[in-house]
Design an enzyme around this catalytic site. Structure first.
Site, PDB file in Angstrom:
ATOM      1  N   CYS A  42      33.830 -11.745 -18.545  1.00 27.49           N
ATOM      2  CA  CYS A  42      34.145 -11.230 -17.204  1.00 27.49           C
ATOM      3  C   CYS A  42      35.482 -10.482 -17.210  1.00 27.49           C
ATOM      4  O   CYS A  42      35.602  -9.438 -17.834  1.00 27.49           O
ATOM      5  CB  CYS A  42      34.121 -12.376 -16.192  1.00 27.49           C
ATOM      6  SG  CYS A  42      33.921 -11.815 -14.485  1.00 27.49           S
ATOM      7  N   HIS A  97      28.839 -15.512 -17.060  1.00 23.21           N
ATOM      8  CA  HIS A  97      29.394 -16.862 -17.119  1.00 23.21           C
ATOM      9  C   HIS A  97      28.272 -17.862 -17.377  1.00 23.21           C
ATOM     10  O   HIS A  97      27.096 -17.588 -17.127  1.00 23.21           O
ATOM     11  CB  HIS A  97      30.057 -17.224 -15.787  1.00 23.21           C
ATOM     12  CG  HIS A  97      31.291 -16.449 -15.482  1.00 23.21           C
ATOM     13  ND1 HIS A  97      32.493 -16.681 -16.108  1.00 23.21           N
ATOM     14  CD2 HIS A  97      31.517 -15.456 -14.572  1.00 23.21           C
ATOM     15  CE1 HIS A  97      33.411 -15.861 -15.609  1.00 23.21           C
ATOM     16  NE2 HIS A  97      32.850 -15.106 -14.682  1.00 23.21           N
TER      17      HIS A  97
END
Length: 481
Positions: free
Chosen positions: A331, A428
């Site tokens: 991310c 994630h």
């Protein structure tokens, strides 16, 4: 009639989240339809809900304890710190604004309606709602417009159990002092207290326990010893990530950024006996024996780029790659690995653009829309299917995107450098998928011998057993109204 009970604490990190999770599991095992609720949470560790929003990761664990899918009503106000004085304000799962602390204080009265609305829906759908407070009701300077502790309890007429943390010392003063400083109407909502995190022989505290009862007139619901297996549950705080200390195994180093987000990505790796996980703190150099360095998610990509450079980690990373080491950015960490990170609209702070680490041939531009979604993906290197989630702003593109990390919903996702040593992904939660983690560790020369979901479920049961053995759980549940 649906009932509710609120667990408040004498301070932050006294174990409220864990207690609520354990009580939720205990109630569920009694055949009670139970749901968790936290009016206001402050955390950069968030989870994507089934209804397309985000809530604090602690409420996600509590929902798991209840056997429920995640829903934004479980945490209607989530504050995600972006700077030391400002945070993104998430209301019922969606970004409302970014506010400084003083501005948020003025905003809170407008948020009570959403808080009570979400709470009412949960009460309508379940037999019992167990509520977690935030911080401490003793912060009476913040009592006006409070939506997190006694302000909510009064508005919703929910009885309160006050939790003291004996591990940090001064627990008698914590509890007696709280009663002293809160007003009488707030104190009248307190149905009792409990002591958490005791180490040693609990009988040594019998006199102190009796003193608290005598001084406050509140009922005591028991003394809970330290729960040694808490590390097996998703971490509420980045400092809680990590299990037993190991001197051997695949050495994975995670850089603890100042606004690190969704750091529970690392929890499944910490539980693997064949992995040595180091959560590297500010001021520490990247160890020369690191096999893999992970740049985790962050709530402030440009801000944490500056933080990373201030630690000298940019130089260390270049040396690590030259030695043949591998790097994985997740991310915000993925965004940092590119050539530039641009924020022309000032979404995360002052408008501008910063040079990235230059380890991936990509560039990132921050965009107003946040992507919140659960994802089915296939890892390109191993061909292993897995599930993860996205929770980010910004788009990344460039030549290295031609070598994607994975295919998510059929589309290329992430990037891999031409040398193959540097990889980045917006996904994630990938390591929580047992099959993916096994394949990924195998490619790195390590083996997996754990089932993460099964471990978490078993630990929640052990937590409920722990509370049943040491607290008056039946009495606590009966105190709900």
């Amino acid at each position: 009639m649906s009932r509710a009970l609120m667990i408040q604490g004498t301070g932050s990190n006294v174990g409220k989240s864990m207690l609520v999770a354990g009580l939720c599991r205990a109630a569920r095992r009694r055949g009670v339809s139970v749901a968790p609720f936290k009016p206001q949470n402050m955390s950069n560790n968030a989870a994507v809900t089934a209804n397309g929003g985000e809530i604090g990761r602690a409420q996600a664990l509590q929902a798991l304890a209840c056997g429920l899918p995640l829903h934004t009503d479980m945490n209607p106000v989530l504050l995600k710190p972006e700077t030391d004085v400002g945070a993104q304000v998430i209301v019922q799962g969606q970004r409302l604004t970014t506010a400084k602390a003083r501005d948020y204080f003025r905003l809170k009265p407008q948020l009570m309606g959403a808080v009570l609305e979400s709470f009412a829906r949960l009460k309508q759908a379940h037999d019992l709602v167990i509520v977690e407070g935030a911080g401490s009701p003793a912060e009476v300077n913040l009592r006006k417009n409070d939506i997190a502790n006694m302000g909510f309890a009064r508005a919703a007429d929910v009885p309160v159990i006050l939790t003291g943390d004996i591990d940090r010392g001064g627990v008698i003063a914590q509890i007696v002092g709280t009663q002293t400083v809160i007003d009488a109407e707030d104190a009248a909502l307190v149905a009792g207290f409990l002591i958490n995190k005791f180490r040693g022989d609990p009988s040594l505290f019998d006199d102190g326990y009796a003193m608290i009862e005598a001084r406050t007139g509140w009922r005591g619901y028991g003394v809970a010893p330290w729960f040694p297996e808490a590390w097996k549950l998703p971490a509420e705080d980045a400092l809680d990530v990590g299990g037993p200390s190991r001197s051997e195994g695949l050495h994975i180093v995670c850089l603890c950024l100042s606004r690190m987000a969704n750091f529970d990505d690392l929890d499944p790796l910490a539980q693997e006996p064949g992995v040595r996980l180091t959560m590297l703190q500010a001021g520490q150099p990247i160890p020369g024996d690191a096999d893999l360095v992970i740049l985790p998610g962050t709530k402030s990509t440009r801000g944490d780029l500056a933080f990373l450079r201030a630690q000298g980690w940019d130089v260390d990373l270049l040396a690590h790659v030259r030695r043949g080491g591998h790097v994985l950015g997740i991310c915000g960490g993925y965004q940092m690995l590119g050539h530039t990170v641009s924020d022309p609209d000032g979404i995360e702070g002052v408008p501008g653009s910063d040079a990235g680490l230059g380890l991936l041939d990509i560039d990132t531009v921050m965009t107003p829309a946040k992507r919140l979604t659960n994802v089915a993906a296939t890892h390109c290197a191993s061909g292993q299917a897995f599930r993860g989630y996205e929770i980010h702003i910004g788009k990344s593109d460039g030549p290295d995107r031609a070598r994607p990390f994975a295919y998510a919903e059929g589309l290329p996702e992430g990037a891999i450098s031409s040398c193959g040593k540097v990889q980045g992904s917006y996904l994630h939660g990938m390591f929580a998928d047992d099959a993916f983690r096994t394949a990924w560790l195998s490619d790195s020369g390590a083996t997996s011998c754990t089932s993460y979901d099964a471990t978490v479920e078993a630990t929640l049961d052990k937590l409920a057993d722990h509370l049943e053995a040491h607290l008056d759980v039946a009495g606590l549940l009966a105190a709900a109204r």
